[in-house]
Design a protein around this motif. Structure first.
Motif, short mmCIF file in Angstrom:
data_model
loop_
_atom_site.label_atom_id
_atom_site.label_comp_id
_atom_site.label_asym_id
_atom_site.label_seq_id
_atom_site.Cartn_x
_atom_site.Cartn_y
_atom_site.Cartn_z
N LEU A 166 15.81 -4.73 2.89
CA LEU A 166 14.49 -5.26 2.52
C LEU A 166 13.46 -4.13 2.46
O LEU A 166 12.63 -4.09 1.56
CB LEU A 166 14.02 -6.28 3.56
N ARG A 167 13.53 -3.24 3.44
CA ARG A 167 12.60 -2.10 3.45
C ARG A 167 12.79 -1.26 2.18
O ARG A 167 11.81 -0.85 1.56
CB ARG A 167 12.84 -1.26 4.72
N LEU A 168 14.08 -1.02 1.82
CA LEU A 168 14.36 -0.20 0.65
C LEU A 168 13.98 -0.92 -0.65
O LEU A 168 13.77 -0.28 -1.67
CB LEU A 168 15.85 0.18 0.62
N ALA A 169 13.92 -2.25 -0.59
CA ALA A 169 13.59 -3.02 -1.79
C ALA A 169 12.09 -3.21 -1.94
O ALA A 169 11.63 -3.93 -2.82
CB ALA A 169 14.28 -4.40 -1.73
N CYS A 170 11.31 -2.54 -1.10
CA CYS A 170 9.85 -2.64 -1.17
C CYS A 170 9.38 -2.27 -2.58
O CYS A 170 9.82 -1.28 -3.15
CB CYS A 170 9.20 -1.73 -0.14
N ARG A 171 8.47 -3.11 -3.12
CA ARG A 171 8.01 -2.87 -4.48
C ARG A 171 6.54 -2.50 -4.54
O ARG A 171 5.87 -2.71 -5.55
CB ARG A 171 8.27 -4.13 -5.32
N CYS A 172 6.02 -1.97 -3.45
CA CYS A 172 4.60 -1.60 -3.46
C CYS A 172 4.41 -0.31 -4.25
O CYS A 172 5.36 0.37 -4.60
CB CYS A 172 4.07 -1.45 -2.03
N ALA A 173 3.16 0.04 -4.49
CA ALA A 173 2.83 1.19 -5.34
C ALA A 173 3.31 2.51 -4.75
O ALA A 173 3.51 3.49 -5.47
CB ALA A 173 1.33 1.25 -5.59
N HIS A 174 3.50 2.56 -3.41
CA HIS A 174 4.02 3.77 -2.79
C HIS A 174 5.51 3.94 -3.07
O HIS A 174 6.00 5.06 -3.15
CB HIS A 174 3.82 3.73 -1.27
N CYS A 175 6.21 2.84 -3.14
CA CYS A 175 7.68 2.88 -3.20
C CYS A 175 8.20 2.81 -4.64
O CYS A 175 9.29 3.30 -4.92
CB CYS A 175 8.27 1.75 -2.38
N VAL A 176 7.45 2.17 -5.53
CA VAL A 176 7.88 2.05 -6.91
C VAL A 176 6.75 2.52 -7.82
O VAL A 176 5.59 2.14 -7.63
CB VAL A 176 8.24 0.58 -7.26
N GLY A 215 6.21 2.74 10.00
CA GLY A 215 4.80 2.93 9.72
C GLY A 215 4.36 2.40 8.36
O GLY A 215 3.18 2.42 8.04
N HIS A 216 5.30 1.90 7.56
CA HIS A 216 4.97 1.39 6.23
C HIS A 216 4.54 -0.08 6.33
O HIS A 216 5.16 -0.85 7.02
CB HIS A 216 6.21 1.51 5.35
N SER A 217 3.45 -0.41 5.65
CA SER A 217 2.98 -1.80 5.79
C SER A 217 2.33 -2.35 4.54
O SER A 217 1.66 -3.37 4.58
CB SER A 217 2.00 -1.91 6.96
N THR A 218 2.51 -1.66 3.40
CA THR A 218 1.81 -2.11 2.19
C THR A 218 2.67 -3.01 1.31
O THR A 218 2.19 -3.51 0.30
CB THR A 218 1.33 -0.91 1.36
N GLY A 219 3.93 -3.21 1.68
CA GLY A 219 4.80 -4.04 0.86
C GLY A 219 4.53 -5.51 1.03
O GLY A 219 4.25 -5.98 2.12
ZN LIG Z 1 6.40 0.14 -0.11
#
Ligand SMILES: [Zn+2]
Length: 105
Positions: A40-50, A88-92
């Motif tokens: 789920l963490r790796l599937a994060c689609r927020c602007a930081h991750c994708v 520490g990631h929380s924008t997803g």
């Molecule tokens: Zn993210």
């Protein structure tokens, strides 16, 4: 299309951590989904991750700890949850529709 069936499918009744590596979501229509929390963490689609423009995944999986897990889960409106992760990631934001659809594959 009956609206009630559609909304029951995407409405969670319970979200809980299931052991150290799984998140369980019970749905209003009686189904239950289990998610590997690191996936789920790796599937994060927020602007930081994708990358917003190319859709390219910018998250390097090697930077995500193998024991990453949610610290806090909060609802975002009626349609999604936000997850605060141990790295520490929380924008997803994970919409219930996305979670349910992913779990059906
Ligand atoms: Zn993210």
């Amino acid at each position: 299309m009956p609206m009630s069936d559609e909304s029951e499918r995407y409405t969670p009744t319970e979200i809980r951590q299931h052991g150290p590596t799984q998140l369980a979501i019970a749905w209003l229509d009686g189904a239950e989904s289990r998610f590997d929390v690191r996936a789920l963490r790796l599937a994060c689609r927020c602007a930081h991750c994708v990358d917003e423009w190319s859709g390219e995944n910018r998250l390097d999986p090697t930077t995500v700890p193998s024991d990453v897990h949610p610290l806090r889960i909060q609802s975002v409106g009626r349609y999604a949850i936000g997850i605060e992760w141990s790295d520490g990631h929380s924008t997803g934001i994970y919409s219930f529709r996305q979670l349910r659809t992913d779990s059906d594959h």
